[in-house]
Design a protein around this motif. Structure first.
Motif, mmCIF file in Angstrom:
data_model
loop_
_atom_site.group_PDB
_atom_site.id
_atom_site.type_symbol
_atom_site.label_atom_id
_atom_site.label_comp_id
_atom_site.label_asym_id
_atom_site.label_seq_id
_atom_site.Cartn_x
_atom_site.Cartn_y
_atom_site.Cartn_z
ATOM 1 N N VAL A 108 27.936 -38.070 -14.997
ATOM 2 C CA VAL A 108 27.588 -36.842 -15.722
ATOM 3 C C VAL A 108 28.603 -35.746 -15.418
ATOM 4 N N ALA A 109 28.974 -35.628 -14.152
ATOM 5 C CA ALA A 109 29.935 -34.589 -13.774
ATOM 6 C C ALA A 109 31.279 -34.812 -14.450
ATOM 7 N N GLY A 110 31.761 -36.046 -14.464
ATOM 8 C CA GLY A 110 33.047 -36.328 -15.094
ATOM 9 C C GLY A 110 33.010 -36.139 -16.588
ATOM 10 N N ALA A 111 31.922 -36.617 -17.235
ATOM 11 C CA ALA A 111 31.823 -36.487 -18.688
ATOM 12 C C ALA A 111 31.835 -35.032 -19.119
ATOM 13 N N GLY A 112 31.237 -34.158 -18.304
ATOM 14 C CA GLY A 112 31.130 -32.767 -18.702
ATOM 15 C C GLY A 112 32.324 -31.915 -18.346
ATOM 16 N N THR A 113 33.223 -32.420 -17.493
ATOM 17 C CA THR A 113 34.312 -31.547 -17.029
ATOM 18 C C THR A 113 35.714 -32.082 -17.277
ATOM 19 N N LEU A 114 35.900 -33.383 -17.324
ATOM 20 C CA LEU A 114 37.242 -33.919 -17.563
ATOM 21 C C LEU A 114 37.708 -33.514 -18.953
ATOM 22 N N GLY A 115 39.030 -33.344 -19.108
ATOM 23 C CA GLY A 115 39.535 -32.760 -20.346
ATOM 24 C C GLY A 115 39.632 -33.703 -21.516
ATOM 25 N N LEU B 61 36.757 -33.788 -8.355
ATOM 26 C CA LEU B 61 35.926 -34.997 -8.426
ATOM 27 C C LEU B 61 36.573 -36.223 -7.771
ATOM 28 N N PRO B 62 37.862 -36.528 -8.018
ATOM 29 C CA PRO B 62 38.453 -37.717 -7.388
ATOM 30 C C PRO B 62 38.382 -37.677 -5.864
ATOM 31 N N GLY B 63 38.586 -36.500 -5.266
ATOM 32 C CA GLY B 63 38.492 -36.394 -3.816
ATOM 33 C C GLY B 63 37.092 -36.678 -3.318
ATOM 34 N N LEU B 64 36.070 -36.182 -4.027
ATOM 35 C CA LEU B 64 34.691 -36.452 -3.633
ATOM 36 C C LEU B 64 34.379 -37.938 -3.765
ATOM 37 N N ARG C 76 23.351 -27.624 -15.326
ATOM 38 C CA ARG C 76 24.273 -26.647 -14.746
ATOM 39 C C ARG C 76 25.650 -26.745 -15.373
ATOM 40 N N ILE C 77 26.127 -27.940 -15.638
ATOM 41 C CA ILE C 77 27.466 -28.114 -16.205
ATOM 42 C C ILE C 77 27.569 -27.455 -17.569
#
Length: 862
Positions: A65-72, A38-41, A22-23
């Motif tokens: 996976v979520a952080g790797a795909g979205t953090l800048g 993400l940090p809040g979750l 999905r990402i």
């Protein structure tokens, strides 16, 4: 918002594979929104996490996976991927590398190269969690790896599949021979037809890598230095390459440089290569001089053999051999001194006047009987004129003065912050454990809230799986259970009722576990006393009597009751030396526990045999033969008898250990019985000869603690010390012997008898025992060594027709040397009888020389 709700749901359901897919479909703005939330979750998930489980860790893959795909930025992704709270080091290697690679596949090449470098530099060990991802990204991006030793170690820790096509080969192979940790990572590689040895040899054969690169790399690594473990792989690689005589000839100086200070296996390798090569006389002299200066006996023997063979082949070399032989006269081993004397006498005729003079002058460095033999032979056989006959100049030093008293143990942590710091740097010693346990109890009573807050970070980082085991067999499990109960987590309450191991355990181990378990119980029931009684005041494990009475006064003043196992351990730690002040104060205690303590501390001295700190137990040590693992072997059978005290754990400690009983924290056992040395040794004896791979063995550190303990030392202490004197990996045993001799607490006759039994039973080797005793004698313990050797000889000398054991001649030679240093006299019947046998073997010559020395006469030779 709809994107975030979908992503959040996938994270909470831990659907990392669907999340990755999905990402990859999200646009830039959607990815930015996910990164922001993400940090809040993460904070929310952390707040839900029960400290007794690892639910946050189970969400780790999805979060990564979520952080790797979205953090800048690449820096932000590198930090996110290896956050401690959802990817701790203990969790094992990454299993989501393919998912992480998938979600960053569309990032710019420069960004991915930057991430690869950052991940590589974050690695700290070869098995670091991020190593696989770092290596994979480096290969995919083609970027040059940063100069980072752990990265090289991690590279060689993986199987070398398709090594010839590995993009990292050209970058990392040259660093292999320089990176710290690479050799240790490869230390298990020794089969030439598999693994990295086969792969590198194959690359050399095909020309993918130049042979010169590998040979020179090995030599360069040897010259850089390191331990035998660090260099083991490179030794195997060098031998697998098998350099030709031409390759050796072009590097002669490098091989010669390895002889002086390289670890034994490296020096042995150099000897093997140089012996097959024609060297100049100067090079030979340098090689022999280096080898005969070494401490390792195998290398000195190799040097003497090389020298002997070379001089026999070319007698003109005898002149340059004189100086190295003279150096060998100073060897610490009497056996090696004797071999050097034999060679000096054999080649004296070709040495020339200058060489013979050098040897004659150095004879003063020999053991007395060898010095006499060498001096006499050179004077009478080679016309050395009226030169004075040298006497031995070596005199063993006096024994070191034993330290006054015992060092005090640092006090327990006085604040929650100090306790957290002790947790940070704690080791596996009983001292750290005792201070940690005492500090926890006192601070939990004084300020429970502050202690809970200080230890909260450790709760978050501690793995949960050890606490799901059926029984808790480690003291730290019980302590962490107490920490968790202190924080009112609640899910582990009542653990002390069911988690105590029910199998047969060694008594000191039982006492340690009961002390840890009762702290957990007291936390749950809110019955912790303000202070523990048994925390040692001294490095021996003792608790000063006055301090113990003072602690009991504090407990009584608080209206509390001491913990049961803690009280019994405290009694066992009372010193044997009476304390009149403590005896006076203890009589004023009013509690039942105070009355028990008063029975152990009495005016005018230690308590009686039945109830005092000096409970006198009798220890006997027998041996039985049994078949273990298809092989006949010996098993020690200690027997402990003592009058009962009425205290269950104390009485358990004075009961004979059972065969096969489970053991744990064996290094701590002497500190549980610091006033009962022989009883502590009896509990350790069954673990000194155990062969099973998982059996906890006694170690040399226990020998030191036993030496510094109080109480009689008998057969059990002697068996443990004898076993480790014969272990070349335990030089601490020699330190213990010297210290015990200085304290005048060494049962020398019993040690000698135990050595004789262990040798005849095939458990230890004569050569190893002789090496340890030789070292101890040269450090001032020569009188004790003589008494030990004299007690061992009756068992070691062979019966008529029996084949002597390897190294026995050297042992007899050592006995003669220390007897000469001590001025020992008195006939030993077994030595007398063997001296009278027919024959002229080296062993018989040494036995006759010893008999003559002891009796002042000449042995009758058959």
């Amino acid at each position: 918002m709809e994107h975030w709700d979908e992503i959040r749901k996938l994270i909470e359901e831990r659907r990392a594979d669907r999340l990755a897919g999905r990402i990859t479909t999200l646009g830039a703005e959607a990815r930015k929104e996910v990164a922001t939330r993400l940090p809040g979750l993460l904070k929310e998930l952390r707040g839900r996490s029960d400290r007794w489980d690892d639910s946050l860790v189970r969400h780790g893959t999805a979060l990564r996976v979520a952080g790797a795909g979205t953090l800048g930025g690449a820096a932000a992704v590198a930090s996110w991927l290896y956050r401690r709270d959802f990817a701790p080091q203990w969790a094992g290697p990454d299993n989501d590398v393919h998912l992480v690679l998938a979600v960053i596949a569309d990032r710019p090449a420069a960004w991915r190269a930057d991430l690869a470098r950052r991940l590589a530099l974050r690695t700290r060990t070869p098995d670091d969690r991020g190593m696989t991802l770092a290596l994979t990204l480096l290969r995919e991006t083609g970027v040059e790896p940063p100069p980072h030793d752990p990265l090289v170690a991690g590279w060689v820790s993986r199987r070398p599949t398709r090594l010839a096509a590995d993009p990292l080969l050209g970058h990392l192979l040259p660093r292999l021979f320089e990176a710290q940790g690479a050799g240790r990572a490869l230390r298990g590689e020794k089969e030439p037809d598999r693994g990295w040895l086969a792969a590198l040899s194959g690359l050399a054969e095909t020309g993918r890598v130049r042979r010169e690169t590998l040979v020179e790399g090995c030599l360069r690594r040897f010259l850089l230095g390191g331990t035998a473990t660090d260099l083991r792989f490179f030794v195997h690689l060098h031998e697998a390459l098998d350099p030709s005589p031409e390759e050796v000839a072009s590097r002669t100086r490098d091989y010669l440089r390895l002889l002086a200070v390289s670890p034994g296996p490296v020096a042995t390798l150099a000897v093997r290569r140089l012996r097959g090569h024609d060297l100049t006389a100067d090079d030979l002299a340098e090689a022999w001089d280096c080898l005969l200066f070494r401490q390792e006996r195998v290398l000195v023997r190799a040097g003497l053999s090389w020298l002997d063979r070379s001089v026999r082949r070319d007698p003109a070399l005898a002149g340059v051999a004189a100086a190295p032989l003279a150096r060998a006269f100073a060897a610490e081993s009497v056996e090696l001194q004797a071999r050097a004397v034999e060679l000096a006498l054999a080649h004296a005729g070709a040495m020339g006047a200058q060489g013979r003079s050098r040897v004659r002058e150095s004879a003063a460095l020999l053991a007395p009987h060898l010095a006499d033999r060498a001096a006499a032979a050179f004077e009478e056989g080679h016309g050395t004129g009226t030169a004075p006959r040298p006497g031995p100049v070596f005199a063993p030093p006096p024994l070191p003065e034993p330290a006054e008293g015992s060092p005090t143990l640092p006090p327990p942590p006085a604040s929650a912050e100090e306790l957290a710091e002790l947790l940070e740097r704690r080791d596996d010693s009983w001292q750290s454990w005792e201070r940690l346990l005492a500090g926890f109890v006192t601070l939990a009573v004084r300020d429970r809230v502050a202690l809970t807050a200080a230890l909260r970070p450790w709760l978050l980082g501690e793995p949960a799986w050890p606490y799901r085991e059926e029984t808790w067999e480690r003291t730290d499990q019980w302590l962490w259970g107490a920490v968790r109960s202190l924080s009112t987590t609640g899910s582990g309450r009542g653990a002390w009722r069911t988690l105590m191991p029910s199998k047969d355990l060694a008594a000191p181990y039982v006492l340690l576990l009961h002390r840890a378990a009762e702290v957990l119980r007291a936390v749950e029931e809110d019955t912790l006393p303000p202070v523990l009684l048994a925390t040692p005041t001294h490095e021996t494990g003792h608790v000063a009597a006055a301090e113990l009475v003072g602690r009991m006064e504090v407990v009584e003043a608080a209206g509390a009751r001491p913990l049961a196992a803690d009280l019994q351990q405290a009694l066992l730690r009372l010193p044997r030396v009476p304390d009149p002040e403590a005896a006076e104060r203890v009589a004023r205690l009013t509690s039942a526990a105070g009355g028990i303590l008063a029975g152990w501390i009495r005016p005018g001295g230690t308590a009686g045999a039945a109830t005092g700190a000096a409970v006198e137990a009798e220890v006997e040590l027998g041996w039985t033969t049994e078949n273990e693992g298809g092989r006949d072997g010996t098993r020690p059978v200690p027997v402990i008898t003592a009058p009962p005290t009425g205290l269950p754990l104390v009485d358990l400690m004075f009961r004979a250990p059972g065969h096969g009983a489970g053991a744990g924290h064996s290094g701590w056992w002497p500190s549980t019985l610091p006033s009962h040395r022989e009883v502590a040794a009896a509990h350790l004896v069954p673990y000194t000869l155990r062969r099973s791979w998982d059996a906890p063995a006694a170690g040399p550190e226990q020998i030191r603690d036993l030496v510094r303990a109080e109480g009689p030392a008998g057969a059990a202490f002697s068996a443990v010390l004898a076993r480790f004197l014969a272990d070349p990996r335990a030089p601490e045993a020699v330190d213990a012997l010297v210290e015990a001799a200085a304290r005048d607490g060494l049962p020398t006759g019993e040690i000698g008898r135990q050595i004789g039994f262990l040798v005849t039973a095939g458990e230890v080797r004569v050569t190893d025992v002789a090496a340890a005793l030789d070292t101890a004698a040269r450090r001032g313990a020569h009188e004790s060594v003589w008494r030990i050797a004299a007690a061992a000889l009756p068992a070691l000398l062979p019966a008529p027709g029996e084949r002597p054991r390897n190294g026995l001649a050297g042992f007899v030679m050592l006995a003669a040397t220390v007897a000469g240093w001590c001025g020992a006299r008195g006939e030993i019947p077994q030595v007398r009888d063997m001296a009278a046998r027919k024959g002229g073997s080296g062993l018989l010559r040494e036995v006759r020389a010893l008999h003559d020395l002891l009796t002042g006469g000449t042995a009758k030779k058959g």
